[in-house]
Design a protein around this motif. Sequence first.
Motif, PDB file in Angstrom:
ATOM      1  N   ILE A   1     -29.481 -28.884  -5.173  1.00 25.65           N
ATOM      2  CA  ILE A   1     -29.211 -30.212  -5.126  1.00 25.65           C
ATOM      3  C   ILE A   1     -30.487 -31.097  -4.587  1.00 25.65           C
ATOM      4  CG2 ILE A   1     -26.855 -30.474  -4.727  1.00 25.65           C
ATOM      5  CD1 ILE A   1     -26.586 -30.544  -1.827  1.00 25.65           C
ATOM      6  N   LYS A   2     -31.221 -29.774  -3.787  1.00 27.73           N
ATOM      7  CA  LYS A   2     -32.661 -29.839  -2.847  1.00 27.73           C
ATOM      8  C   LYS A   2     -33.486 -29.082  -2.839  1.00 27.73           C
ATOM      9  CE  LYS A   2     -34.413 -32.438   1.922  1.00 27.73           C
ATOM     10  NZ  LYS A   2     -35.762 -31.547   1.414  1.00 27.73           N
ATOM     11  N   TRP A   3     -35.142 -29.366  -2.786  1.00 23.20           N
ATOM     12  CA  TRP A   3     -36.312 -28.539  -2.675  1.00 23.20           C
ATOM     13  C   TRP A   3     -36.582 -28.830  -1.598  1.00 23.20           C
ATOM     14  CZ3 TRP A   3     -35.505 -24.624  -5.636  1.00 23.20           C
ATOM     15  CH2 TRP A   3     -34.998 -25.132  -7.713  1.00 23.20           C
ATOM     16  N   THR A   4     -37.622 -27.376  -1.123  1.00 23.55           N
ATOM     17  CA  THR A   4     -38.285 -28.178   0.120  1.00 23.55           C
ATOM     18  C   THR A   4     -39.103 -27.685  -0.242  1.00 23.55           C
ATOM     19  OG1 THR A   4     -36.285 -28.455   1.715  1.00 23.55           O
ATOM     20  CG2 THR A   4     -39.132 -27.998   2.491  1.00 23.55           C
ATOM     21  N   VAL A   5     -40.795 -28.439  -0.951  1.00 18.66           N
ATOM     22  CA  VAL A   5     -42.073 -27.533  -1.324  1.00 18.66           C
ATOM     23  C   VAL A   5     -43.231 -27.621  -0.104  1.00 18.66           C
ATOM     24  CG1 VAL A   5     -43.302 -27.261  -3.334  1.00 18.66           C
ATOM     25  CG2 VAL A   5     -41.039 -28.330  -3.529  1.00 18.66           C
ATOM     26  N   TYR A   6     -43.411 -26.342   0.547  1.00 19.29           N
ATOM     27  CA  TYR A   6     -44.705 -26.729   0.750  1.00 19.29           C
ATOM     28  C   TYR A   6     -45.834 -26.156   0.202  1.00 19.29           C
ATOM     29  CZ  TYR A   6     -40.943 -25.891   4.292  1.00 19.29           C
ATOM     30  OH  TYR A   6     -40.025 -26.299   5.275  1.00 19.29           O
ATOM     31  N   VAL A   7     -46.921 -26.488   0.756  1.00 21.14           N
ATOM     32  CA  VAL A   7     -47.926 -26.200  -0.395  1.00 21.14           C
ATOM     33  C   VAL A   7     -49.095 -26.449   0.556  1.00 21.14           C
ATOM     34  CG1 VAL A   7     -49.395 -27.738  -1.938  1.00 21.14           C
ATOM     35  CG2 VAL A   7     -47.359 -27.661  -2.041  1.00 21.14           C
ATOM     36  N   LEU A   8     -50.205 -25.318   0.667  1.00 16.74           N
ATOM     37  CA  LEU A   8     -51.313 -25.122   1.093  1.00 16.74           C
ATOM     38  C   LEU A   8     -52.314 -26.687   1.081  1.00 16.74           C
ATOM     39  CD1 LEU A   8     -52.693 -23.374   3.680  1.00 16.74           C
ATOM     40  CD2 LEU A   8     -53.621 -22.960   1.113  1.00 16.74           C
TER      41      LEU A   8
ATOM     42  N   PRO B   1     -53.643 -29.053  -4.719  1.00 16.30           N
ATOM     43  CA  PRO B   1     -52.832 -30.065  -6.534  1.00 16.30           C
ATOM     44  C   PRO B   1     -51.742 -29.953  -6.047  1.00 16.30           C
ATOM     45  CG  PRO B   1     -54.703 -28.395  -7.460  1.00 16.30           C
ATOM     46  CD  PRO B   1     -54.319 -28.154  -5.947  1.00 16.30           C
ATOM     47  N   PRO B   2     -50.794 -30.233  -5.798  1.00 17.16           N
ATOM     48  CA  PRO B   2     -49.267 -29.659  -6.455  1.00 17.16           C
ATOM     49  C   PRO B   2     -49.279 -30.370  -8.219  1.00 17.16           C
ATOM     50  CG  PRO B   2     -49.564 -32.399  -5.098  1.00 17.16           C
ATOM     51  CD  PRO B   2     -51.215 -31.336  -5.313  1.00 17.16           C
ATOM     52  N   GLN B   3     -50.196 -30.542  -8.536  1.00 12.59           N
ATOM     53  CA  GLN B   3     -49.279 -31.429  -9.806  1.00 12.59           C
ATOM     54  C   GLN B   3     -48.844 -30.450 -10.847  1.00 12.59           C
ATOM     55  OE1 GLN B   3     -48.571 -34.643 -10.693  1.00 12.59           O
ATOM     56  NE2 GLN B   3     -48.061 -33.459 -12.873  1.00 12.59           N
ATOM     57  N   PRO B   4     -50.168 -28.986 -10.713  1.00  9.60           N
ATOM     58  CA  PRO B   4     -49.870 -28.026 -11.666  1.00  9.60           C
ATOM     59  C   PRO B   4     -48.478 -26.915 -11.251  1.00  9.60           C
ATOM     60  CG  PRO B   4     -51.737 -28.476 -11.394  1.00  9.60           C
ATOM     61  CD  PRO B   4     -51.505 -28.914 -10.116  1.00  9.60           C
ATOM     62  N   ALA B   5     -47.924 -27.267 -10.544  1.00 13.71           N
ATOM     63  CA  ALA B   5     -46.647 -27.059  -9.647  1.00 13.71           C
ATOM     64  C   ALA B   5     -45.632 -27.723 -10.645  1.00 13.71           C
ATOM     65  CB  ALA B   5     -46.863 -26.670  -8.435  1.00 13.71           C
ATOM     66  N   PHE B   6     -45.696 -29.264 -10.564  1.00  7.45           N
ATOM     67  CA  PHE B   6     -44.669 -30.089 -10.578  1.00  7.45           C
ATOM     68  C   PHE B   6     -44.931 -29.798 -12.232  1.00  7.45           C
ATOM     69  CE2 PHE B   6     -45.208 -32.263  -6.161  1.00  7.45           C
ATOM     70  CZ  PHE B   6     -44.123 -31.778  -6.940  1.00  7.45           C
ATOM     71  N   GLU B   7     -45.605 -29.550 -13.074  1.00  9.86           N
ATOM     72  CA  GLU B   7     -45.247 -29.389 -14.587  1.00  9.86           C
ATOM     73  C   GLU B   7     -44.850 -27.962 -14.838  1.00  9.86           C
ATOM     74  OE1 GLU B   7     -49.995 -29.252 -15.458  1.00  9.86           O
ATOM     75  OE2 GLU B   7     -49.600 -31.383 -15.290  1.00  9.86           O
ATOM     76  N   VAL B   8     -44.851 -27.203 -13.950  1.00 12.13           N
ATOM     77  CA  VAL B   8     -44.155 -25.991 -13.515  1.00 12.13           C
ATOM     78  C   VAL B   8     -42.838 -25.719 -13.673  1.00 12.13           C
ATOM     79  CG1 VAL B   8     -43.349 -23.613 -13.041  1.00 12.13           C
ATOM     80  CG2 VAL B   8     -45.898 -24.075 -13.555  1.00 12.13           C
ATOM     81  N   PHE B   9     -42.225 -27.858 -12.579  1.00 14.46           N
ATOM     82  CA  PHE B   9     -40.760 -27.099 -12.390  1.00 14.46           C
ATOM     83  C   PHE B   9     -40.140 -28.571 -13.430  1.00 14.46           C
ATOM     84  CE2 PHE B   9     -38.095 -30.940 -10.859  1.00 14.46           C
ATOM     85  CZ  PHE B   9     -37.347 -30.009 -10.626  1.00 14.46           C
TER      86      PHE B   9
ATOM     87  N   THR C   1     -38.389 -32.635  -1.105  1.00 19.38           N
ATOM     88  CA  THR C   1     -40.364 -32.835  -0.146  1.00 19.38           C
ATOM     89  C   THR C   1     -40.456 -32.030  -0.377  1.00 19.38           C
ATOM     90  OG1 THR C   1     -37.979 -33.055   1.528  1.00 19.38           O
ATOM     91  CG2 THR C   1     -40.003 -32.963   1.946  1.00 19.38           C
ATOM     92  N   LEU C   2     -41.743 -32.645   0.062  1.00 19.92           N
ATOM     93  CA  LEU C   2     -42.942 -32.174  -0.146  1.00 19.92           C
ATOM     94  C   LEU C   2     -44.000 -31.883   1.069  1.00 19.92           C
ATOM     95  CD1 LEU C   2     -45.217 -30.331  -1.977  1.00 19.92           C
ATOM     96  CD2 LEU C   2     -46.433 -33.085  -2.428  1.00 19.92           C
TER      97      LEU C   2
ATOM     98  N   MET D   1     -48.176 -21.685  -1.975  1.00 19.45           N
ATOM     99  CA  MET D   1     -47.023 -22.444  -2.344  1.00 19.45           C
ATOM    100  C   MET D   1     -45.756 -21.551  -1.825  1.00 19.45           C
ATOM    101  SD  MET D   1     -46.033 -24.021  -5.606  1.00 19.45           S
ATOM    102  CE  MET D   1     -44.809 -24.872  -4.961  1.00 19.45           C
ATOM    103  N   GLU D   2     -44.864 -22.412  -1.528  1.00 19.44           N
ATOM    104  CA  GLU D   2     -43.728 -21.675  -0.544  1.00 19.44           C
ATOM    105  C   GLU D   2     -42.492 -22.736  -1.113  1.00 19.44           C
ATOM    106  OE1 GLU D   2     -43.460 -19.400   2.448  1.00 19.44           O
ATOM    107  OE2 GLU D   2     -41.620 -20.215   3.276  1.00 19.44           O
ATOM    108  N   ILE D   3     -41.673 -22.641  -1.869  1.00 21.97           N
ATOM    109  CA  ILE D   3     -40.076 -23.224  -1.277  1.00 21.97           C
ATOM    110  C   ILE D   3     -38.951 -22.473  -1.289  1.00 21.97           C
ATOM    111  CG2 ILE D   3     -38.489 -24.652  -3.878  1.00 21.97           C
ATOM    112  CD1 ILE D   3     -41.103 -24.336  -5.082  1.00 21.97           C
ATOM    113  N   GLU D   4     -38.211 -23.939  -0.587  1.00 18.09           N
ATOM    114  CA  GLU D   4     -37.232 -23.405  -0.037  1.00 18.09           C
ATOM    115  C   GLU D   4     -35.248 -23.957  -0.953  1.00 18.09           C
ATOM    116  OE1 GLU D   4     -37.247 -23.569   4.134  1.00 18.09           O
ATOM    117  OE2 GLU D   4     -36.359 -25.739   3.977  1.00 18.09           O
ATOM    118  N   ALA D   5     -34.999 -23.423  -0.955  1.00 19.71           N
ATOM    119  CA  ALA D   5     -33.805 -24.175  -1.921  1.00 19.71           C
ATOM    120  C   ALA D   5     -32.478 -24.247  -1.180  1.00 19.71           C
ATOM    121  CB  ALA D   5     -33.495 -24.288  -3.004  1.00 19.71           C
ATOM    122  N   ILE D   6     -31.448 -25.705  -1.152  1.00 19.75           N
ATOM    123  CA  ILE D   6     -30.593 -26.160  -0.946  1.00 19.75           C
ATOM    124  C   ILE D   6     -29.090 -25.972  -2.381  1.00 19.75           C
ATOM    125  CG2 ILE D   6     -28.581 -26.817   0.171  1.00 19.75           C
ATOM    126  CD1 ILE D   6     -30.533 -27.836   2.186  1.00 19.75           C
ATOM    127  N   ALA D   7     -28.407 -24.965  -2.316  1.00 20.33           N
ATOM    128  CA  ALA D   7     -27.772 -25.206  -3.872  1.00 20.33           C
ATOM    129  C   ALA D   7     -26.387 -25.114  -4.061  1.00 20.33           C
ATOM    130  CB  ALA D   7     -27.500 -24.207  -4.802  1.00 20.33           C
TER     131      ALA D   7
END
Length: 136
Positions: A76-83, A87-95, A109-110, A123-129
């Motif tokens: 239900i929630k991702w928290t995305v940490y980007v250095l 550019p976050p766009q390539p990662a969002f394309e993967v998502f 949340t980015l 980058m690093e991603i945490e999640a809540i499910a």
Amino acid sequence: MSIEHLNPAGLHKNPVFSQVVVTRGDIRTIYIGGQNAITPSGESVGKDDIGRQAEQIFANLEIALASAGAQLEHVIKWTVYVLQGQPPQPAFEVFQRIWGKRPNPPLITLLFVAGLAHPDFLMEIEAIAVLPDADG
């Protein structure tokens, strides 16, 4: 149990994320700590390639979710940490490719950060499910 994804009038509607998620009933909540581009053997992948790192991160997230009996659609929630500077766009394309046509995308949340746990991490991603409580 119910999970309701809301995109209220007055807020921007985007097919990539929801604005609000409401849960009700007997549920189990899973919190997944920050995942990064490390393989099961401990190898860092995708140096200087945030898209490649996103691929490994999502593979790790799927393993973490499965260990708790969950799948991507339970997030239900991702928290995305980007250095900073990446550019976050390539990662969002993967998502977007991995999420596919599933309905109700999670909240996102980015955050741009000055650094992560390893200098190769972009980058690093945490999640809540959330999913029905098997014991409830």
